[in-house]
Design an enzyme around this catalytic site. Structure first.
Site, PDB file in Angstrom:
ATOM      1  N   GLY A  40      85.804  45.406 105.523  1.00 56.48           N
ATOM      2  CA  GLY A  40      84.877  44.678 104.875  1.00 56.48           C
ATOM      3  C   GLY A  40      84.597  43.271 105.466  1.00 56.48           C
ATOM      4  N   LYS A  52      86.302  32.378  95.941  1.00 58.69           N
ATOM      5  CA  LYS A  52      85.828  32.035  94.657  1.00 58.69           C
ATOM      6  C   LYS A  52      86.599  32.726  93.522  1.00 58.69           C
ATOM      7  CE  LYS A  52      83.676  29.665  97.203  1.00 58.69           C
ATOM      8  NZ  LYS A  52      83.803  29.750  98.732  1.00 58.69           N
ATOM      9  N   GLY A 250      86.530  22.831 110.894  1.00 56.80           N
ATOM     10  CA  GLY A 250      85.449  23.836 111.658  1.00 56.80           C
ATOM     11  C   GLY A 250      85.982  25.020 112.093  1.00 56.80           C
ATOM     12  N   HIS A 425      64.861  29.263  76.906  1.00 55.31           N
ATOM     13  CA  HIS A 425      65.777  28.102  76.394  1.00 55.31           C
ATOM     14  C   HIS A 425      66.920  28.365  75.645  1.00 55.31           C
ATOM     15  CE1 HIS A 425      65.951  24.122  74.309  1.00 55.31           C
ATOM     16  NE2 HIS A 425      65.897  24.830  73.253  1.00 55.31           N
TER      17      HIS A 425
HETATM   18  C1  LIG Z   1      87.629  29.997 103.610  1.00 51.56           C
HETATM   19  C2  LIG Z   1      86.308  30.498 103.745  1.00 51.56           C
HETATM   20  C3  LIG Z   1      85.206  30.448 102.855  1.00 51.56           C
HETATM   21  C4  LIG Z   1      84.028  30.892 102.893  1.00 51.56           C
HETATM   22  N1  LIG Z   1      83.301  30.766 101.758  1.00 51.56           N
HETATM   23  C5  LIG Z   1      81.892  31.124 102.013  1.00 51.56           C
HETATM   24  C6  LIG Z   1      80.816  31.255 100.842  1.00 51.56           C
HETATM   25  O1  LIG Z   1      81.445  31.020  99.835  1.00 51.56           O
HETATM   26  N2  LIG Z   1      79.694  31.791 101.318  1.00 51.56           N
HETATM   27  C7  LIG Z   1      79.322  32.082 102.305  1.00 51.56           C
HETATM   28  O2  LIG Z   1      78.164  32.683 102.349  1.00 51.56           O
HETATM   29  N3  LIG Z   1      80.109  32.036 103.452  1.00 51.56           N
HETATM   30  C8  LIG Z   1      81.331  31.537 103.322  1.00 51.56           C
HETATM   31  N4  LIG Z   1      82.198  31.438 104.631  1.00 51.56           N
HETATM   32  C9  LIG Z   1      81.598  31.829 105.734  1.00 51.56           C
HETATM   33  C10 LIG Z   1      81.670  33.346 105.829  1.00 51.56           C
HETATM   34  O3  LIG Z   1      82.736  33.938 105.545  1.00 51.56           O
HETATM   35  C11 LIG Z   1      81.277  33.615 107.167  1.00 51.56           C
HETATM   36  O4  LIG Z   1      80.169  33.261 107.750  1.00 51.56           O
HETATM   37  C12 LIG Z   1      81.114  35.439 107.364  1.00 51.56           C
HETATM   38  O5  LIG Z   1      82.113  36.094 106.877  1.00 51.56           O
HETATM   39  C13 LIG Z   1      80.968  35.565 108.794  1.00 51.56           C
HETATM   40  O6  LIG Z   1      80.905  37.012 108.850  1.00 51.56           O
HETATM   41  P1  LIG Z   1      80.445  37.690 110.167  1.00 51.56           P
HETATM   42  O7  LIG Z   1      79.617  38.753 109.906  1.00 51.56           O
HETATM   43  O8  LIG Z   1      80.278  36.851 111.196  1.00 51.56           O
HETATM   44  O9  LIG Z   1      82.035  38.497 110.672  1.00 51.56           O
HETATM   45  P2  LIG Z   1      83.322  38.610 109.938  1.00 51.56           P
HETATM   46  O10 LIG Z   1      83.162  39.054 108.609  1.00 51.56           O
HETATM   47  O11 LIG Z   1      83.933  37.300 110.293  1.00 51.56           O
HETATM   48  O12 LIG Z   1      84.021  39.960 110.693  1.00 51.56           O
HETATM   49  C14 LIG Z   1      84.506  39.853 112.150  1.00 51.56           C
HETATM   50  C15 LIG Z   1      85.382  41.046 112.037  1.00 51.56           C
HETATM   51  O13 LIG Z   1      85.877  41.343 113.422  1.00 51.56           O
HETATM   52  C16 LIG Z   1      86.824  41.794 113.602  1.00 51.56           C
HETATM   53  N5  LIG Z   1      87.342  41.531 115.101  1.00 51.56           N
HETATM   54  C17 LIG Z   1      87.374  40.487 115.720  1.00 51.56           C
HETATM   55  N6  LIG Z   1      87.726  40.571 117.054  1.00 51.56           N
HETATM   56  C18 LIG Z   1      87.505  42.165 117.129  1.00 51.56           C
HETATM   57  C19 LIG Z   1      87.905  42.925 118.421  1.00 51.56           C
HETATM   58  N7  LIG Z   1      87.877  42.210 119.530  1.00 51.56           N
HETATM   59  N8  LIG Z   1      87.845  44.052 118.065  1.00 51.56           N
HETATM   60  C20 LIG Z   1      87.810  44.814 116.820  1.00 51.56           C
HETATM   61  N9  LIG Z   1      87.541  44.013 115.554  1.00 51.56           N
HETATM   62  C21 LIG Z   1      87.311  42.756 115.936  1.00 51.56           C
HETATM   63  C22 LIG Z   1      87.754  40.835 112.740  1.00 51.56           C
HETATM   64  O14 LIG Z   1      89.104  41.479 112.473  1.00 51.56           O
HETATM   65  C23 LIG Z   1      86.848  40.809 111.507  1.00 51.56           C
HETATM   66  O15 LIG Z   1      86.993  41.621 110.469  1.00 51.56           O
HETATM   67  C24 LIG Z   1      83.608  31.033 104.204  1.00 51.56           C
HETATM   68  C25 LIG Z   1      84.434  31.048 105.272  1.00 51.56           C
HETATM   69  C26 LIG Z   1      85.849  30.701 105.028  1.00 51.56           C
HETATM   70  C27 LIG Z   1      86.888  30.756 106.340  1.00 51.56           C
HETATM   71  N1  LIG Z   2      80.604  27.635  99.938  1.00 51.03           N
HETATM   72  C1  LIG Z   2      79.992  28.019 101.289  1.00 51.03           C
HETATM   73  O1  LIG Z   2      79.313  28.531 101.462  1.00 51.03           O
HETATM   74  C2  LIG Z   2      81.256  27.869 102.473  1.00 51.03           C
HETATM   75  C3  LIG Z   2      82.667  27.705 102.118  1.00 51.03           C
HETATM   76  C4  LIG Z   2      83.320  27.304 102.920  1.00 51.03           C
HETATM   77  C5  LIG Z   2      83.068  27.600 104.288  1.00 51.03           C
HETATM   78  N2  LIG Z   2      81.850  28.022 104.739  1.00 51.03           N
HETATM   79  C6  LIG Z   2      81.457  27.941 106.147  1.00 51.03           C
HETATM   80  O2  LIG Z   2      82.525  27.866 106.967  1.00 51.03           O
HETATM   81  C7  LIG Z   2      82.013  26.930 107.823  1.00 51.03           C
HETATM   82  C8  LIG Z   2      83.529  25.942 108.266  1.00 51.03           C
HETATM   83  O3  LIG Z   2      83.838  25.217 107.253  1.00 51.03           O
HETATM   84  P1  LIG Z   2      84.633  23.958 107.773  1.00 51.03           P
HETATM   85  O4  LIG Z   2      84.680  23.235 106.377  1.00 51.03           O
HETATM   86  O5  LIG Z   2      86.023  24.149 108.203  1.00 51.03           O
HETATM   87  O6  LIG Z   2      83.979  23.185 108.832  1.00 51.03           O
HETATM   88  P2  LIG Z   2      82.805  22.142 108.928  1.00 51.03           P
HETATM   89  O7  LIG Z   2      82.568  22.111 110.371  1.00 51.03           O
HETATM   90  O8  LIG Z   2      81.651  22.273 107.861  1.00 51.03           O
HETATM   91  O9  LIG Z   2      83.401  20.832 108.524  1.00 51.03           O
HETATM   92  C9  LIG Z   2      84.398  20.245 109.208  1.00 51.03           C
HETATM   93  C10 LIG Z   2      85.025  18.899 108.576  1.00 51.03           C
HETATM   94  O10 LIG Z   2      86.180  18.435 109.154  1.00 51.03           O
HETATM   95  C11 LIG Z   2      85.954  17.046 109.709  1.00 51.03           C
HETATM   96  N3  LIG Z   2      86.669  16.706 110.590  1.00 51.03           N
HETATM   97  C12 LIG Z   2      86.365  17.139 112.322  1.00 51.03           C
HETATM   98  N4  LIG Z   2      87.264  16.683 112.974  1.00 51.03           N
HETATM   99  C13 LIG Z   2      88.398  15.984 112.221  1.00 51.03           C
HETATM  100  C14 LIG Z   2      89.675  15.411 112.511  1.00 51.03           C
HETATM  101  N5  LIG Z   2      90.209  15.165 113.331  1.00 51.03           N
HETATM  102  N6  LIG Z   2      90.082  14.695 111.274  1.00 51.03           N
HETATM  103  C15 LIG Z   2      89.669  15.174 110.060  1.00 51.03           C
HETATM  104  N7  LIG Z   2      88.488  15.586 109.639  1.00 51.03           N
HETATM  105  C16 LIG Z   2      87.987  16.186 111.050  1.00 51.03           C
HETATM  106  C17 LIG Z   2      84.370  16.873 109.727  1.00 51.03           C
HETATM  107  O11 LIG Z   2      84.151  15.443 109.397  1.00 51.03           O
HETATM  108  C18 LIG Z   2      83.877  17.752 108.629  1.00 51.03           C
HETATM  109  O12 LIG Z   2      83.823  17.262 107.470  1.00 51.03           O
HETATM  110  C19 LIG Z   2      81.237  25.958 107.181  1.00 51.03           C
HETATM  111  O13 LIG Z   2      80.377  25.061 107.946  1.00 51.03           O
HETATM  112  C20 LIG Z   2      80.288  26.803 106.398  1.00 51.03           C
HETATM  113  O14 LIG Z   2      79.230  27.371 107.187  1.00 51.03           O
HETATM  114  C21 LIG Z   2      80.930  28.058 103.545  1.00 51.03           C
END
Ligand SMILES: Cc1cc2nc3c(=O)[nH]c(=O)nc-3n(C[C@H](O)[C@H](O)[C@H](O)COP(=O)(O)OP(=O)(O)OC[C@H]3O[C@@H](n4cnc5c(N)ncnc54)[C@H](O)[C@@H]3O)c2cc1C
Ligand SMILES: NC(=O)c1ccc[n+]([C@@H]2O[C@H](COP(=O)([O-])OP(=O)(O)OC[C@H]3O[C@@H](n4cnc5c(N)ncnc54)[C@H](O)[C@@H]3O)[C@@H](O)[C@H]2O)c1
Length: 438
Positions: A40, A52, A250, A425
């Site tokens: 997934g 979430k 990041g 509303h």
């Molecule tokens: C903590 C967190 C919270 C987030 N919250 C949100 C949010 O609320 N809303 C939102 O839209 N985005 C959110 N994101 C970002 C979102 O999760 C990612 O943008 C999204 O999941 C990326 O999906 P993808 O299609 O790139 O692949 P992924 O879902 O990352 O899938 C990649 C898959 O490839 C597999 N893989 C890697 N290398 C290999 C290999 N060599 N061989 C076989 N399998 C391999 C991995 O195990 C993985 O399952 C969040 C990210 C994080 C970290």
């Molecule tokens: N609700 C959502 O849609 C959601 C939630 C979580 C993650 N994401 C995705 O995952 C991506 C990655 O998230 P992220 O928060 O890791 O990355 P980000 O790149 O968005 O933010 C990184 C943060 O780290 C800070 N930073 C960089 N270097 C630093 C240092 N040396 N010391 C302290 N702070 C430093 C930057 O100022 C910035 O605020 C997001 O950009 C987003 O696309 C989305």
């Protein structure tokens, strides 16, 4: 050598959707995933869905253990459902790690076993991984965790440090603060949420501070030192002691170990797989979708990458990066903060005619019904063409409502229409009447 029509590497949003669609059209498809716990993809197992679920559980008043149990139950359910759905379309799901031996030959490895696969169409969907900055002591620290590690803690940390003030840092800061940790965010950026409307960003920061989170902006971390049961973050703004430090600075495209050096696939300066507007790499027939291609890192953008590749493979390619329209973002803090299009300053910098309106949630009937008056909505419009240029919604239901505004922008619905649209509303949506009465 096993022969397929399509090989998908990684069980991400775009990859699994392409695999299922192409398989149900009669293609022989293999989907290779290196970890069963990732069926997934990232979103289901270690990102959007678990975070979430944790936030909703904490906001409902559940404690740390109850919230973790709820989260674990949801991911177990969705992980299994994802496997069953994709397998049910006839896709061969292969539990192995994949790497390229040449442009069209993939080696898969599971334990000591290796096999070779080939296909004319190969989709790379390997996601992104957390960046570990070269701060002395960070990689070695026993108490520093990434966004996955912090979801697997066994106890609630008393003092949580968060390195990074992006979406990951802020959502976990909000979560752990709600669960009862003392949270301090150390952000290198001088400005809090620099891409959000400044008035709304300031409001969001003030609420998070009211809730008890401490922020330091413009911090430069010099060293991480482990003590017996805690760690110290040494910065130019002083030393900070925490039980756990989340580093959320990041995420970078996951290309390590993919064997790209054995191919003609090009990588950008920032480490992403280089793609054209159809998301095809420099090797014809090989595509890169989702976080690995360096585009916006959101699940819904990965889904849109699916649409682009599917349209290219089975249609006329008219839907591509150049014809992609608006996309919104939502930060899941309390209340949620959503944004689409341009901020007022970005619109002015483009030299556009600009009119704006900001409406506090305290002026919204539904805010009173909800007993939650925190937040404000802001709209940016072009008074000459009547186009909506952007909007920032900070308040209950913002993450839902922003999609209405995106739809209006995509379809060039004038803001003057929304100002007179009939809404139900009492809802948060009805306030768009007043917001767009500019
Ligand atoms: C903590 C967190 C919270 C987030 N919250 C949100 C949010 O609320 N809303 C939102 O839209 N985005 C959110 N994101 C970002 C979102 O999760 C990612 O943008 C999204 O999941 C990326 O999906 P993808 O299609 O790139 O692949 P992924 O879902 O990352 O899938 C990649 C898959 O490839 C597999 N893989 C890697 N290398 C290999 C290999 N060599 N061989 C076989 N399998 C391999 C991995 O195990 C993985 O399952 C969040 C990210 C994080 C970290
Ligand atoms: N609700 C959502 O849609 C959601 C939630 C979580 C993650 N994401 C995705 O995952 C991506 C990655 O998230 P992220 O928060 O890791 O990355 P980000 O790149 O968005 O933010 C990184 C943060 O780290 C800070 N930073 C960089 N270097 C630093 C240092 N040396 N010391 C302290 N702070 C430093 C930057 O100022 C910035 O605020 C997001 O950009 C987003 O696309 C989305």
């Amino acid at each position: 050598m096993l022969m397929y029509d399509v090989i998908v590497i990684g069980f991400g949003k775009a990859g699994k959707t392409l695999a299922a669609k192409l398989s149900s059209q009669g293609k022989k498809v293999a989907l290779i995933e290196k970890s069963k716990s990732m069926y997934g993809g990232t979103c289901i197992n270690i990102a959007c869905i678990p975070t979430k679920t944790l936030i909703v559980a904490a906001e409902k008043g559940l404690d740390f253990e109850q919230a973790m149990n709820e989260k674990n139950a949801v991911i177990t359910r969705l992980n299994g459902k994802n496997y069953a759905t994709i397998a049910g379309t006839g896709v061969d799901i292969i539990d192995a790690t994949a790497r390229f031996l040449s442009n069209k030959v993939i080696e898969i490895q599971a334990g000591d076993e290796k096999e070779e696969l080939t296909a004319e169409t190969i989709i790379i969907n390997t996601g992104a991984v957390p960046t570990i900055l070269p701060i002395p002591g960070l990689a070695e620290s026993k108490f520093a965790v990434d966004s996955t590690g912090i979801q697997r803690l066994e106890n609630l940390p008393k003092r949580l440090g968060v390195l990074g003030g992006g979406p990951i840092g802020l959502e976990f800061a909000h979560l752990y603060n709600t669960l009862g940790s003392q949270v301090t965010v150390l952000d290198a950026s001088e400005t809090f949420l620099p891409r959000i409307e400044p008035s709304i960003a300031a409001l969001a920061k003030s609420y998070l501070e009211e809730d008890g989170i401490q922020f330091l902006q413009g911090v430069h971390t010099q060293e991480i030192k482990d003590d017996q049961n805690s760690l110290t973050v040494v910065t130019d703004k002083g030393d900070f002691e925490f039980d756990i430090l989340l580093y959320a600075t990041g995420r970078k495209p996951n290309t390590a170990g993919l064997g790209l050096e054995n191919t003609d696939i090009q990588v950008t300066d920032r480490g992403a797989i280089q793609v054209n507007r159809h998301l095809e790499t420099s090797v014809p027939g090989v595509f890169a979708v989702g976080d690995v291609n360096g585009g916006p890192q959101f699940t819904y953008m990965s889904l849109d990458d699916f649409r682009i590749v599917f349209n290219y493979l089975t249609g006329d390619g008219s839907y591509n990066l150049e014809t992609r329209r608006n996309y919104a973002t939502t930060l899941f803090i309390a209340p949620p903060l959503a944004q689409v299009g341009l901020t007022e300053q970005e619109a002015r910098d483009k030299g556009l005619p600009v009119a704006v309106k900001e409406l506090p949630v305290a002026a919204m009937p539904r805010g009173h019904v909800n007993a939650d008056l925190r937040g404000a909505f802001k709209a940016v419009v072009n008074p000459e063409t009547k186009e909506i240029l952007g909007a920032t919604l900070f308040g209950e239901a913002a993450g839902e409502l922003i999609n209405l505004i995106t739809m209006a922008m995509d379809n060039k619905i004038p803001y003057t229409y929304i100002a007179k649209q009939i809404f139900t509303h009492p809802t948060m949506a009805e306030n768009l009447n007043d917001l767009f009465a500019i």
